[in-house]
Design a protein around this motif. Structure first.
Motif, PDB file in Angstrom:
ATOM      1  N   GLN C 214       0.816  -1.218   0.000  1.00  0.00           N
ATOM      2  CA  GLN C 214       0.000   0.000   0.000  1.00  0.00           C
ATOM      3  C   GLN C 214       0.843   1.258   0.000  1.00  0.00           C
ATOM      4  O   GLN C 214       0.489   2.261  -0.616  1.00  0.00           O
ATOM      5  N   ALA C 215       1.972   1.177   0.713  1.00  0.00           N
ATOM      6  CA  ALA C 215       2.845   2.347   0.725  1.00  0.00           C
ATOM      7  C   ALA C 215       3.360   2.621  -0.679  1.00  0.00           C
ATOM      8  O   ALA C 215       3.454   3.779  -1.109  1.00  0.00           O
ATOM      9  N   LEU C 216       3.687   1.559  -1.423  1.00  0.00           N
ATOM     10  CA  LEU C 216       4.148   1.738  -2.795  1.00  0.00           C
ATOM     11  C   LEU C 216       3.018   2.265  -3.674  1.00  0.00           C
ATOM     12  O   LEU C 216       3.217   3.166  -4.495  1.00  0.00           O
ATOM     13  N   GLU C 217       1.849   1.714  -3.471  1.00  0.00           N
ATOM     14  CA  GLU C 217       0.683   2.137  -4.270  1.00  0.00           C
ATOM     15  C   GLU C 217       0.433   3.631  -4.086  1.00  0.00           C
ATOM     16  O   GLU C 217       0.096   4.347  -5.026  1.00  0.00           O
ATOM     17  N   SER C 218       0.629   4.092  -2.868  1.00  0.00           N
ATOM     18  CA  SER C 218       0.250   5.471  -2.562  1.00  0.00           C
ATOM     19  C   SER C 218       1.128   6.495  -3.283  1.00  0.00           C
ATOM     20  O   SER C 218       0.735   7.633  -3.417  1.00  0.00           O
ATOM     21  N   VAL C 219       2.331   6.105  -3.734  1.00  0.00           N
ATOM     22  CA  VAL C 219       3.154   7.089  -4.462  1.00  0.00           C
ATOM     23  C   VAL C 219       2.937   7.005  -5.970  1.00  0.00           C
ATOM     24  O   VAL C 219       3.537   7.765  -6.734  1.00  0.00           O
ATOM     25  N   LYS C 220       2.059   6.110  -6.413  1.00  0.00           N
ATOM     26  CA  LYS C 220       1.674   5.990  -7.823  1.00  0.00           C
ATOM     27  C   LYS C 220       2.869   5.980  -8.779  1.00  0.00           C
ATOM     28  O   LYS C 220       2.993   6.876  -9.630  1.00  0.00           O
ATOM     29  N   PRO C 221       3.744   5.017  -8.657  1.00  0.00           N
ATOM     30  CA  PRO C 221       4.895   4.989  -9.567  1.00  0.00           C
ATOM     31  C   PRO C 221       4.512   4.390 -10.921  1.00  0.00           C
ATOM     32  O   PRO C 221       3.506   3.697 -11.034  1.00  0.00           O
ATOM     33  N   ASP C 222       5.357   4.658 -11.950  1.00  0.00           N
ATOM     34  CA  ASP C 222       5.176   3.977 -13.233  1.00  0.00           C
ATOM     35  C   ASP C 222       5.806   2.593 -13.159  1.00  0.00           C
ATOM     36  O   ASP C 222       5.335   1.645 -13.767  1.00  0.00           O
ATOM     37  N   GLY C 223       6.917   2.532 -12.441  1.00  0.00           N
ATOM     38  CA  GLY C 223       7.642   1.271 -12.368  1.00  0.00           C
ATOM     39  C   GLY C 223       8.086   0.962 -10.955  1.00  0.00           C
ATOM     40  O   GLY C 223       8.277   1.864 -10.141  1.00  0.00           O
ATOM     41  N   ILE C 224       8.210  -0.336 -10.661  1.00  0.00           N
ATOM     42  CA  ILE C 224       8.660  -0.770  -9.330  1.00  0.00           C
ATOM     43  C   ILE C 224       9.876  -1.665  -9.511  1.00  0.00           C
ATOM     44  O   ILE C 224       9.881  -2.564 -10.361  1.00  0.00           O
ATOM     45  N   TYR C 225      10.882  -1.372  -8.735  1.00  0.00           N
ATOM     46  CA  TYR C 225      12.100  -2.174  -8.765  1.00  0.00           C
ATOM     47  C   TYR C 225      12.162  -2.995  -7.473  1.00  0.00           C
ATOM     48  O   TYR C 225      12.235  -2.443  -6.384  1.00  0.00           O
ATOM     49  N   ASN C 226      12.075  -4.320  -7.616  1.00  0.00           N
ATOM     50  CA  ASN C 226      11.996  -5.190  -6.436  1.00  0.00           C
ATOM     51  C   ASN C 226      13.292  -5.939  -6.214  1.00  0.00           C
ATOM     52  O   ASN C 226      13.846  -6.544  -7.128  1.00  0.00           O
ATOM     53  N   VAL C 227      13.764  -5.893  -4.960  1.00  0.00           N
ATOM     54  CA  VAL C 227      14.974  -6.634  -4.607  1.00  0.00           C
ATOM     55  C   VAL C 227      14.668  -7.713  -3.570  1.00  0.00           C
ATOM     56  O   VAL C 227      15.522  -8.502  -3.208  1.00  0.00           O
ATOM     57  N   THR C 228      13.420  -7.759  -3.058  1.00  0.00           N
ATOM     58  CA  THR C 228      13.119  -8.749  -2.013  1.00  0.00           C
ATOM     59  C   THR C 228      13.215 -10.156  -2.584  1.00  0.00           C
ATOM     60  O   THR C 228      13.101 -10.365  -3.791  1.00  0.00           O
ATOM     61  N   PHE C 229      13.439 -11.110  -1.710  1.00  0.00           N
ATOM     62  CA  PHE C 229      13.572 -12.495  -2.157  1.00  0.00           C
ATOM     63  C   PHE C 229      13.119 -13.417  -1.022  1.00  0.00           C
ATOM     64  O   PHE C 229      12.789 -12.961   0.069  1.00  0.00           O
ATOM     65  N   GLY C 230      13.112 -14.707  -1.310  1.00  0.00           N
ATOM     66  CA  GLY C 230      12.734 -15.687  -0.293  1.00  0.00           C
ATOM     67  C   GLY C 230      11.297 -15.489   0.154  1.00  0.00           C
ATOM     68  O   GLY C 230      10.420 -15.163  -0.655  1.00  0.00           O
ATOM     69  N   SER C 231      11.049 -15.661   1.447  1.00  0.00           N
ATOM     70  CA  SER C 231       9.669 -15.578   1.919  1.00  0.00           C
ATOM     71  C   SER C 231       9.134 -14.155   1.804  1.00  0.00           C
ATOM     72  O   SER C 231       7.934 -13.951   1.666  1.00  0.00           O
ATOM     73  N   ASP C 232      10.033 -13.161   1.841  1.00  0.00           N
ATOM     74  CA  ASP C 232       9.589 -11.774   1.639  1.00  0.00           C
ATOM     75  C   ASP C 232       8.969 -11.619   0.247  1.00  0.00           C
ATOM     76  O   ASP C 232       7.934 -10.969   0.077  1.00  0.00           O
TER      77      ASP C 232
END
Lengths: 631, 267, 402
Positions: C214-232
């Motif tokens: 939700q925090a990511l949604e609230s800034v309305k980005p065009d793109g998301i760069y994800n580095v999380t892995f595993g159970s995250d």
């Protein structure tokens, strides 16, 4: 508006699993006074059981929920086994033994789960019928979150009914308030304890199972949830179910909203909240103040005597042998013995706090790591020479101990222990996450000794001299007026206060002194390995120290040295087996059950009397403590 | 009789006035006034729950009174910690003995001497055999010198009481508070111990305040007696006066108590 | 009693063993240190890959006429233990070099050790950039493409998408921070008017996925760069999908396409993410086919990235030994500098400049096929193309780094 509401609801949803796990721990502690470190493992088992059961019971909403329920019951049965086989024998034993035993259980469960379910994370199944979303003010919200929001209060209500509307529950509540009284009522206490332990375990299992649709089952869950569960229990007040609920909601909401405000503060925020609450209410939100008999017991009280002549000769022989060691063995043995010496100093510092001060710290690694980091930061940022950095390392740790100790000595017994653990976690999360300064997980590197001391043999001598000096200083302090005064506060706080001893001040000074000595060990460690990482502050590191103290025996002053050697040896022997954790866990549990005096204690008992290692006339041995009463 | 009167005429070591404490809605102690003179043995008696222990705990700072004052030779003690009050010369023994079981008898006494000498933050000096001569001297006064090197944990109860007395005398107190000094002891031991306490109080000019259930002990050893009932002082006087005081009789007999019964009050 | 016994035993054991070490050697021993119990899902494939390579090398007569032998130690994920085992392997087991490690912190500790004690260390899997740059030294080499290299590959892909407003989410520790910093640096250089509108830093393995999404949604980005892995990652994908975070957005996933990370997600693997990874099922070169075949025949399992890296690590060591013509450490260091060899992933070079190999990674788009996440439209990106210029690299390495 919708965003904040959604965020709030998400917080409530994640509070549910946390509450279930924490309430189980709280109930178990409230009645049995056992701090069950294996609680995280029960949570993990719940997830794995749930995963397998949902797959086998097939689809359908009914199958899903029945599977979760069976998973919870199955974990309860595991709890039953643990209680009957291990803990039942340890209720009268000092807390340290219960702690170490449950730690052994953690290791066993880890390996059994790994053996049965394998290494890969298992993605949790979705809840049939609840896998969609609803829109709340146009913000999509998973339906399962709403189910979770309902489950928390439902379980709370169920527990309330159980404890207020059933005879069993009323007895449990009575036992929480006064254990002796329930015994006097002719209630089968052991049955009551078993029941409570099963209930607590089942709750943890349910907690692990209900989070499956949002996450997975993995091998890191046990330690992952542990710190959080402890924080919730401590913040809520140990033994209070409503407190656990309140704290779980508070902490989950704090995390949820904290992310919006301070994305970098994850993890640390929770501990800050805990510190603030404990300053205002030392026993947590709804915790009762400690009552009579909740004093930490570290073991039977024995008269502490200075070294006898035979013992001195023995120590002289060991020292001479260690001094000649580089002439006798290869470099690897020197590295190994250097490690042992460092750990011996670390364990001795903890032992001092526990045996002389009666203060069981679950977070002593904070100061070991604190010393290591103090040295490493000085080298990294101030280009401090090796000698000076090693000298200053203990003071860095001491400063940390002063701050942490100031909070902790306000409490005693288990509360004290839990708080030390929580603060050690704070220290760990700060070094882990504050990478601008500490380099985080990548650690601080290139922390090598000066050229003159960098040879393996030379550094061995450095470690030998420093560690031996540290251990002798600690020993000296035990027999100094300070040590006597500290022991007085342990023996009888009532009498100590009545002869003008400022108990808290004495304890704080002891905490700082033990921290300083652990920091010295940490400094030695940093320069022996050339690098420092947050692991040196982690919970398992603190457990290592407790295990060494236990192995050596709490009663004997030379115990921790023996313990450090035995620990290193045992570890190296077991590590060659594939399921070494299982083996180590079994060995730990067996040691606790069979040698409650520790290896050192057992050896002294059998051999020491014969050799007259300590100057003790026979009748001094049988000193039995008189219970004291607080007015 | 004349001896006791002479004593009461001495300067007051401890003066208590208007001492009050309520727990919740219960008035445990209400407007208590009394004085103890140097060398005087003052007994504080009263039925269970009369407020005796609360009184004691206020005197040595364990409980802070709601109102009132406790003065040691004119100096106010209210608001000070137990440690501070002890340092000013108020010693105490407990109803159930509180000693250090991991130390020998001599070390138990030496512990007080170290505390008095403000040595407790000395990290490197040796505490082994520290102040031993003085400790043995104190133990000799209570007849325990012979057992100086035994651990406190193995002593008989009566002997523990003696050790406590030596400990309480360790910092040369001006006032000694003894809470049920003979509780749990055999009759012969009781007489011995109280005789000892009385002798020492007179010899060392210490003001002694004690509570006691055994009326024989009270009447035979106290120089003066005050009676507490439901938190209030109802009588004061010597043994004769108290024995014949109608209010005291009513208070005791009315509650079905028998003189000399050994019962531990719970506060 | 215990300490005397232990020491006595130690002294005795040492005096018996020590002279034996000097004897003639039948094999060339390679020390291997890895976290076999802490992250078995990652390290066991590595070990199997290494074993396969050793078996094949020895079947062809070994190196310099001697068979190779791996001596393995489990560091339990603790750097301090790893350093102790390194000492043991060199002094007691007489290994000529050490290799292995998955965790960056263990790799960094071993690298620091290698530099101090002048012993050779081939870091196989650790990703930390500093391993060969800020903390680089003469005795440490690294095989796998680093955090920077893989982030740069994704940054290049990001530049092509045209998205301007970016948000990032990465675990709150060193790897996550490196990965975000490198991505930002490279993307800004390629697209100067790019905007970074939000950063989320969940605690490692303690993600509050709903709140983060939700925090990511609230800034309305065009793109998301994800580095999380595993159970995250599992939790983030679930919450993000349910909460429509990924809808009509470009999403990049660092390492997300590696079988180790994407396989546990099963049918819930994200679709349409641009990721780095390892599409072992689709790489069709003779060398790679031979590798996959041999691997599946031996272990009855498919290879992961770890398997490939383990295999290549052993090939690299064998090649370096051949080039050096012996087992002397200094000669081996010189052999490794500029060492060229062929691997199932293609030809690679160990750069003399910074001791980083040019092994690359595969960049592609994810989709779900037969209930499993796979990469499609992928290309193999050579590692050498995603490193900073030589001048920049020189400034990154310490002056005495050799």
């Amino acid at each position: 508006m919708g965003v904040y509401l959604a965020q709030f609801l998400s917080g409530l949803a994640s509070a549910s699993a946390l509450f279930l796990a924490a309430s189980g721990l709280s109930i178990i502690f409230g009645v049995t006074r056992v701090v069950n470190f294996a609680h995280g493992s029960f949570y993990m088992l719940g997830a794995y059981f749930g995963y397998s059961l949902v797959r086998n019971l097939g689809g359908g909403a009914l199958g899903f929920w029945v599977a979760l329920l069976i998973a919870s019951i199955a974990v309860g049965l595991v709890g039953l086994l643990v209680e009957v086989i291990i803990l039942r024998r340890l209720y009268k034993a000092p807390e340290l033994f219960q702690l170490i035993a449950t730690f052994g259980v953690i290791l066993v469960i880890q390996d059994v789960v790994f053996w049965y379910w394998g290494a890969e994370n298992l993605l949790g199944p979705r809840a049939p019928g609840l896998s969609g979303i609803v829109r709340i003010f146009d913000v999509p919200m998973p339906v399962y979150d709403l189910a979770l929001i309902a489950i928390g209060p439902l379980v709370l209500l169920g527990l309330w009914l159980l404890f207020n509307r059933t005879r069993w529950g009323v007895l449990v509540r009575a036992a929480t308030e006064d254990r002796e009284m329930v015994g006097a009522l002719g209630v089968n206490q052991s049955l009551l304890f078993t029941g409570v332990f099963v209930l607590g375990s089942a709750l943890a299992g349910l907690g692990g199972a209900i989070q499956l649709p949002k996450g997975d089952a993995n091998l890191l869950m046990d330690f992952g949830i542990l710190a959080e569960v402890f924080v919730v229990t401590v913040v809520g007040g140990m033994g209070s179910i409503f407190g656990a609920f309140l704290a779980a909601v508070l902490i989950s909401e704090l995390n949820t909203f904290g992310i919006l405000v301070w994305p970098n503060g994850t993890l640390v925020l929770m501990f800050i909240l805990m510190a603030v609450i404990l300053i205002v209410r030392p026993t947590g939100l709804l915790g009762r103040p400690e009552t009579i008999g909740q004093k930490t017991e570290t073991g039977p009280v024995e008269v502490v005597l200075p070294a006898g002549p035979h013992y001195k000769i023995f120590v002289a022989v060991v020292i001479a042998l260690l001094a000649l060691l580089p002439l006798l063995v290869d470099d690897f043995i020197l590295v190994l013995v250097t490690d042992i010496l460092v750990l011996a100093l670390f364990a001795t510092s903890l032992h001092f706090l526990m045996s002389t001060g009666g203060l069981v710290s679950f977070g002593h690694a904070a100061f070991y790591g604190g010393g290591a980091y103090a040295a490493a930061l000085l080298v990294t940022y101030a280009a401090t020479p090796f000698e000076l950095a090693l000298l200053l390392a203990p003071f860095g740790a001491g400063l940390l101990a002063l701050v942490i100790g100031w909070f902790c000595v306000r409490l005693s017994g288990v509360y004290f222990a839990m708080l030390t653990l929580a603060f050690a976690q704070v220290a760990w999360s700060v070094v882990f996450q504050w990478s601008d300064v500490t380099n985080g997980d990548d650690g601080l590197l290139g922390i090598w000794p000066a050229a003159w001391a960098s040879g393996t043999a030379t550094y061995y001598y450095v470690a030998f001299v420093v560690a031996a000096a540290g251990i002798f200083l600690i020993r000296r302090v035990v027999f100094a007026p300070f040590g006597y005064g500290l022991r007085a506060t342990r023996d009888s706080s009532l009498r100590a206060a009545a002869i003008g001893i400022d108990i808290k001040r004495q304890q704080l000074a002891a905490f700082v002194f033990a921290g300083v000595m652990a920091g010295l060990a940490g400094g030695l460690f940093a320069f022996s390995k050339g690098s420092v990482f947050p692991d040196e502050m982690s919970i398992p590191r603190s457990f290592d120290a407790l295990l060494m103290v236990l192995l050596g025996g709490i009663e004997s002053l030379s115990g921790p040295v023996v313990g450090a050697a035995a620990f290193t040896w045992l570890h190296d022997e077991l590590i060659t087996f594939e399921y070494w954790r299982l083996l180590l866990g079994v060995v730990i549990v067996a040691l606790v059950l069979l040698f409650p005096q520790g290896l050192g204690g057992a050896a002294r008992h059998h051999v020491g009397r014969y050799l007259k290692l300590e100057a003790s006339p026979g009748d001094l041995r049988s000193a039995t403590p008189k219970r004291e009463q607080r007015a | 009789m004349s001896f006791a009167e002479a004593r009461t005429a001495g300067s007051p070591a401890l003066s208590v006035s208007g001492l009050s404490k309520a727990f919740g809605g219960v008035q445990a102690v209400k407007d208590v006034d009394f004085q103890v003179a140097e060398g005087e043995l003052l007994a504080l008696i009263g039925p269970n729950g009369a407020g005796k222990s609360t009184c004691f705990n206020m005197l040595n700072g364990q409980i802070r009174p709601d109102r009132g004052s406790v003065k040691l030779s004119g100096e106010e003690l209210v608001g000070r910690s137990p440690a501070q009050i002890w340092r000013r010369g108020v010693g105490r023994t407990f109803q159930i003995t509180a000693t250090f079981p991991s130390m020998t008898v001599a070390e138990n006494v030496a512990m007080v001497l170290m505390s008095q000498a403000r040595e407790l933050f000395s990290f490197t000096r040796s505490a082994v055999n520290r102040h031993r001569a003085k400790a043995l001297q104190l133990l000799d006064m209570v007849g325990m010198a012979g057992q100086a090197d035994r651990p406190c944990g193995v002593l008989a109860y009566g002997d523990l009481k003696r050790v406590e007395l030596a400990v309480a005398l360790g910092n040369e107190p001006r006032v000694l508070l003894m809470d049920e000094p003979t509780a749990g002891m055999a009759p012969r031991e009781r007489v011995e111990l109280m005789g000892l306490a009385a002798r020492l109080a007179h010899e060392l000019d210490v003001a002694v305040l004690f509570t006691e259930h055994d009326m024989d002990i009270v009447f035979s050893h106290a120089d003066r007696i005050i009676v507490l009932s439901r938190g209030e002082l109802i009588a004061e006087g010597d043994a004769e006066q108290i024995r014949s005081d109608p209010l005291v009789l009513k208070t005791y007999l009315g509650e079905g108590q028998v003189y000399g019964q050994d019962k531990k009050p719970k506060d | 009693m215990g300490i005397r016994k232990v020491l006595g035993a130690a002294v005795l054991a040492a005096s018996v063993i020590a002279p034996g070490v000097a004897g003639a050697q039948e094999t060339i021993r390679i020390g291997d240190i890895n976290s076999y119990k802490n992250l078995p899902a990652f390290t066991i494939p590595y070990k199997q890959g290494a074993e396969l390579a050793i078996e094949q090398i020895n079947a062809k007569g070994g190196v310099l006429g001697k068979p190779l032998e791996i001596v393995s130690r489990d560091d339990q994920g603790k750097p301090g233990e790893a350093v102790r085992y390194a000492e043991e392997l060199f002094t007691k087991e007489n290994v000529v070099l050490i290799s292995g490690s998955l965790f960056s912190h263990v790799g960094l500790a071993l690298g620091s050790y290698a530099g101090q004690k002048k012993r050779l260390y081939l870091a196989a899997e650790p990703l930390a950039d500093s391993l060969v740059w800020a903390q680089g030294n003469r005795y440490t080499f690294r095989l796998r493409p680093s955090t920077y290299m893989q982030a740069a590959m994704l940054a290049e892909a990001a530049a092509k998408t045209g998205a301007k407003r970016w948000a990032t989410i990465a675990p709150n520790y060193a790897y996550g921070k490196d990965a975000v910093a490198a991505f930002k640096e490279v993307l800004k250089a390629k697209v100067p008017d790019v905007e970074f509108v939000g950063e989320q830093w969940p605690a490692l393995f303690k993600i509050d996925a709903a709140a983060e999404a939700q925090a990511l949604e609230s800034v309305k980005p065009d793109g998301i760069y994800n580095v999380t892995f595993g159970s995250d990652l599992a939790k983030f994908v679930r919450e993000g999908t349910l909460r429509e975070l990924f809808k009509e957005r470009t999403v990049l996933g660092l390492l997300t396409g590696e079988p180790e990370y994407i396989d546990p997600l099963g049918p819930e693997a994200p679709e349409g993410w641009i990721v780095t990874g390892y599409p072992w099922y689709a790489i069709d070169t003779p060398a790679h086919n031979a590798f996959v075949e041999a691997y599946q025949a031996k272990f009855d399992d498919y290879p992961r990235v770890g398997s490939l890296v383990g295999y290549n690590a052993m090939l690299s060591i064998a090649a370096a030994l051949e080039k050096a013509g012996g087992t002397d450490t200094e000669a081996l260091v010189e052999a490794f500098e500029g060492l060229e060899l062929d691997t199932p992933a293609g030809a690679i070079t160990y750069r003399a400049l910074d001791h980083q190999s040019t092994m690359g990674a595969w960049v592609g788009t994810t989709t779900v096929k037969d209930g499993k996440g796979v990469m499609v439209d992928w290309t193999y990106e050579k590692g050498g193309d995603y490193l900073p210029s030589d001048e920049v690299v020189k400034t990154l390495r310490p002056a005495n780094g050799g």
